[in-house]
Motif scaffolding. Structure first.
Motif, short mmCIF file in Angstrom:
data_model
loop_
_atom_site.label_atom_id
_atom_site.label_comp_id
_atom_site.label_asym_id
_atom_site.label_seq_id
_atom_site.Cartn_x
_atom_site.Cartn_y
_atom_site.Cartn_z
N ALA A 474 -9.90 -19.16 3.97
CA ALA A 474 -10.73 -18.26 4.81
C ALA A 474 -9.84 -17.27 5.55
O ALA A 474 -10.18 -16.07 5.64
N LEU A 475 -8.70 -17.73 6.07
CA LEU A 475 -7.78 -16.82 6.74
C LEU A 475 -7.22 -15.77 5.79
O LEU A 475 -7.13 -14.59 6.12
N HIS A 476 -6.86 -16.20 4.57
CA HIS A 476 -6.26 -15.28 3.60
C HIS A 476 -7.27 -14.22 3.16
O HIS A 476 -6.93 -13.03 3.04
N THR A 477 -8.49 -14.63 2.91
CA THR A 477 -9.51 -13.65 2.48
C THR A 477 -9.86 -12.69 3.60
O THR A 477 -10.07 -11.49 3.36
N ALA A 478 -9.94 -13.17 4.85
CA ALA A 478 -10.26 -12.28 5.97
C ALA A 478 -9.16 -11.27 6.22
O ALA A 478 -9.43 -10.14 6.64
N ALA A 479 -7.92 -11.65 5.97
CA ALA A 479 -6.79 -10.75 6.25
C ALA A 479 -6.56 -9.73 5.15
O ALA A 479 -5.79 -8.79 5.34
N HIS A 480 -7.18 -9.89 3.98
CA HIS A 480 -6.91 -9.01 2.84
C HIS A 480 -8.23 -8.45 2.31
O HIS A 480 -8.71 -8.82 1.24
N THR A 481 -8.86 -7.57 3.10
CA THR A 481 -10.13 -6.96 2.71
C THR A 481 -10.06 -5.46 2.87
O THR A 481 -9.27 -4.93 3.63
N ARG A 482 -10.93 -4.80 2.13
CA ARG A 482 -11.09 -3.35 2.26
C ARG A 482 -12.15 -3.05 3.32
O ARG A 482 -12.84 -3.97 3.79
N PRO A 483 -12.32 -1.79 3.69
CA PRO A 483 -13.34 -1.47 4.71
C PRO A 483 -14.75 -1.90 4.32
O PRO A 483 -15.57 -2.22 5.18
N ASP A 484 -15.05 -1.94 3.02
CA ASP A 484 -16.40 -2.34 2.62
C ASP A 484 -16.55 -3.85 2.49
O ASP A 484 -17.63 -4.34 2.11
N GLY A 485 -15.48 -4.63 2.76
CA GLY A 485 -15.55 -6.07 2.71
C GLY A 485 -15.09 -6.68 1.40
O GLY A 485 -15.02 -7.91 1.28
N ARG A 486 -14.75 -5.84 0.39
CA ARG A 486 -14.25 -6.36 -0.88
C ARG A 486 -12.84 -6.88 -0.71
O ARG A 486 -12.07 -6.40 0.12
N LEU A 487 -12.47 -7.90 -1.51
CA LEU A 487 -11.16 -8.52 -1.40
C LEU A 487 -10.13 -7.71 -2.20
O LEU A 487 -10.41 -7.26 -3.32
N GLY A 488 -8.94 -7.54 -1.60
CA GLY A 488 -7.84 -6.91 -2.30
C GLY A 488 -7.89 -5.39 -2.29
O GLY A 488 -8.86 -4.77 -1.84
N HIS A 489 -6.81 -4.78 -2.78
CA HIS A 489 -6.73 -3.33 -2.87
C HIS A 489 -7.65 -2.81 -3.97
O HIS A 489 -7.93 -3.52 -4.95
N PRO A 490 -8.11 -1.57 -3.84
CA PRO A 490 -9.02 -1.05 -4.88
C PRO A 490 -8.39 -1.02 -6.26
O PRO A 490 -9.06 -1.31 -7.27
N ARG A 491 -7.11 -0.67 -6.35
CA ARG A 491 -6.48 -0.58 -7.67
C ARG A 491 -6.27 -1.96 -8.28
O ARG A 491 -6.28 -2.10 -9.50
N ALA A 492 -6.06 -2.98 -7.43
CA ALA A 492 -5.84 -4.33 -7.97
C ALA A 492 -7.14 -4.99 -8.38
O ALA A 492 -7.16 -5.83 -9.29
N GLY A 493 -8.22 -4.64 -7.71
CA GLY A 493 -9.52 -5.23 -8.05
C GLY A 493 -9.75 -6.60 -7.48
O GLY A 493 -10.82 -7.19 -7.67
N GLY A 494 -8.79 -7.18 -6.77
CA GLY A 494 -8.94 -8.50 -6.17
C GLY A 494 -7.62 -8.99 -5.64
O GLY A 494 -6.65 -8.23 -5.51
N LEU A 495 -7.56 -10.28 -5.32
CA LEU A 495 -6.33 -10.90 -4.80
C LEU A 495 -5.65 -11.68 -5.92
O LEU A 495 -6.33 -12.46 -6.64
N PRO A 496 -4.35 -11.49 -6.10
CA PRO A 496 -3.64 -12.27 -7.13
C PRO A 496 -3.81 -13.77 -6.89
O PRO A 496 -3.58 -14.28 -5.80
N LEU A 497 -4.23 -14.46 -7.92
CA LEU A 497 -4.56 -15.87 -7.76
C LEU A 497 -3.33 -16.71 -7.45
O LEU A 497 -3.42 -17.69 -6.69
#
Length: 549
Positions: A474-497
């Motif tokens: 929960a901490l990791h997902t909250a700290a790595h979000t875009r302004p719209d609430g999506r996870l990760g950078h836009p170019r990455a498309g998500g968080l590296p597993l």
């Protein structure tokens, strides 16, 4: 000048003075006071009730004299200054530096002047009151003196000798006004006494008619442009050139004052004002060569940047993005800069945890946030139990045994201490004499620590009986979000597993199970762990806890 003032004083009637005072009557321990007045007709009064009752009686006695003075017409314009008659001894003593030139009582007499006023003066102990007719200048020079009334000015009169002198000089004296005129007792006095050129033509035609007053108001003078102003604590000099810079600084000062009167803040407007100030002060420093102006310009530039970040944090937009955000603006707990510092602390906890387990890593992270600034902090057993309900004591024992954590007492004493008696702790690696891993200050530390505490203690997550790994996720997902609430950078498309698994002390194939638990707790609206990425979006209810990338 002093002699002339004294001569005029002698020719006038003496100013009246009433002095009312309180003195102890008998033994001081008795508390009785005696009220005396300088007027012979006023007999002394003995007041046994004490000083407070004596002051009330003295004020009533003074008011009685004041009412008689007002009934008699108030202060007399022809009266002499009573202070002058006392050699101006009532004046406030001047400092020693002002008497180096040898000021004397004669010098004080020069100060007499102005209209006659009725004053009342009292000492700070409230034991002496003085009502006196004195000049305005002496009243201004006397401490604790209040002007009650001013004498009406008398109309100037021309002595007979002066009239004969005027007639002897070839000029006709002014005739007195007739009783039928508007002012039967006073004659009009004009500054131009020269005979009118048409006087001979109108001599036999009776009294000449005075010209009518002009009804039209005079044309207003052209409004001058204000050549100076203030911005912050600085005055813009009227000689500053070029004029464009001077006018910009004056307008900026007015704009900042107008912004302070706004009922609601406008961070975009405030950032623009700071940016204009930075540019204007930079030019001002270049023109004047003042280094302090250049430093002020740098502070304004930093203020503009911080204000833009605050605006982006409130609206959920990236700096420079003019696209309006969908839905209402989100008030986030962390600014963009504070969220970057939070990610730094997360990475530090992953790299410096003495044990690889998720429980130890969660405790290391939360304790690091409390001691990040000075290496010391406070903790209670209730805090640790909230993070780790089943393994709190064991995890603390592991940290103490690894010499990562220092406690003044045993772990059992910490867990048994009441919540109102927190236990201090020390993290040796974060003490000020060691290399500093963090660059933020006290305010940012407190904000990040509060953010982590709210995330770990989320009510809906607690109901799902989460493990330490779920809370770390929960901490990791909250700290790595875009302004719209999506996870990760836009170019990455998500968080590296693999990075998510390394932080949560899980295997990559186990991340999906804990992500589904966060979806059930309404922390994430969706979650997908395909193609080596954790993709998903934070729920609307936890968007204020999101740290913008």
């Amino acid at each position: 000048m002093a002699v002339e003032a004294g001569t005029q004083q002698d020719e006038r009637v003496a100013g009246r003075v009433w002095t009312v005072r309180l003195d102890p009557d008998g033994r001081p321990s008795a508390g009785a006071v005696r009220l005396s007045c300088s007027r012979p007709a006023c007999a002394d009064q003995r007041i046994p009730a004490g000083a407070s009752a004596g002051r009330k009686a003295a004020i009533a006695h003074v008011n009685t004299h004041l009412s008689h003075i007002r009934a008699g017409g108030g202060p007399r314009a022809a009266a002499g200054c009573a202070c002058r008659a006392a050699d101006c001894a009532w004046h406030t003593p001047e400092p020693a530096t002002a008497r180096r030139g040898g000021g004397t009582a004669a010098g004080a007499a020069v100060r007499c002047g102005g209209p006659v006023v009725l004053t009342i003066c009292s000492d700070r102990a409230q034991r002496l009151w003085r009502v006196a007719e004195m000049c305005a200048r002496c009243a201004a020079a006397t401490s604790d003196c209040r002007v009650l009334d001013t004498a009406a000015p008398t109309l100037p009169t021309i002595p007979p000798a002066a009239g004969r002198a005027v007639a002897g000089a070839g000029m006709q004296p002014q005739p007195a006004a007739s009783a039928a005129g508007p002012s039967a007792g006073a004659a009009a006095v004009f500054s131009d006494h020269a005979p009118c050129p048409a006087a001979d033509a109108t001599a036999g035609a009776g009294p000449a008619a005075l010209p009518r007053a002009r009804t039209g108001s005079p044309a207003p003078a052209p409004r001058q442009v204000k050549r100076w102003g203030r911005i912050g604590q600085r005055t813009v000099p009227h000689t500053l050139e070029p004029d464009v810079l001077r006018l910009e600084l004056i307008d900026l000062g007015n704009a900042f004052r107008a912004y302070q009167q706004r009922p609601q803040p406008d961070l975009a407007l405030l950032a623009e004002l700071h940016e204009r100030k930075a540019h204007a002060f930079s030019l001002w420093a270049h023109v004047s060569g003042d280094a302090s102006l250049r430093r002020e310009a740098q502070r304004a530039e930093l203020a503009a940047q911080t204000t833009r970040e605050m605006h982006a944090n409130r609206t959920g937009q990236l700096p420079g993005d003019t696209t309006p955000a969908d839905g209402p603006a989100v008030e986030r707990l962390l600014t963009r800069g504070q969220a970057a510092h939070a990610r730094t602390v997360l990475a530090h906890a992953t790299a410096h945890s003495p044990h690889p387990g998720a429980e130890v890593r969660l405790a290391v992270l939360m304790l690091t946030l409390r001691a990040a600034h000075a290496g010391t902090g406070n903790i209670t057993g209730q805090d640790v139990t909230g993070w780790l309900p089943d393994t709190a004591e064991r995890v603390l024992q592991q940290l103490v045994a690894a010499d990562w954590l220092h406690l003044p007492h045993t772990v059992d004493d910490l867990m048994a201490a009441p919540p109102e008696d927190p236990t201090p702790f020390t993290i040796p690696a974060l003490l000020p004499d060691r290399p500093r891993p963090f660059t933020f200050g006290k305010t940012t530390r407190a904000r990040i620590s509060g953010w982590a505490q709210k995330t770990v203690g989320d009510r809906k997550i607690r109901k799902k009986k989460p493990t330490a790994a779920t809370r770390l996720l929960a901490l990791h997902t909250a700290a790595h979000t875009r302004p719209d609430g999506r996870l990760g950078h836009p170019r990455a498309g998500g968080l590296p597993l693999d990075q998510v698994a390394a932080f949560t002390a899980l295997k990559p194939e186990q991340v999906g199970e804990h992500a589904d638990l966060l979806v059930a707790a309404d922390w994430l609206t969706e979650a997908d762990t395909g193609q080596g990425q954790l993709r998903g979006q934070l729920a609307d209810r936890v968007l204020p806890l999101s740290g913008l990338l």
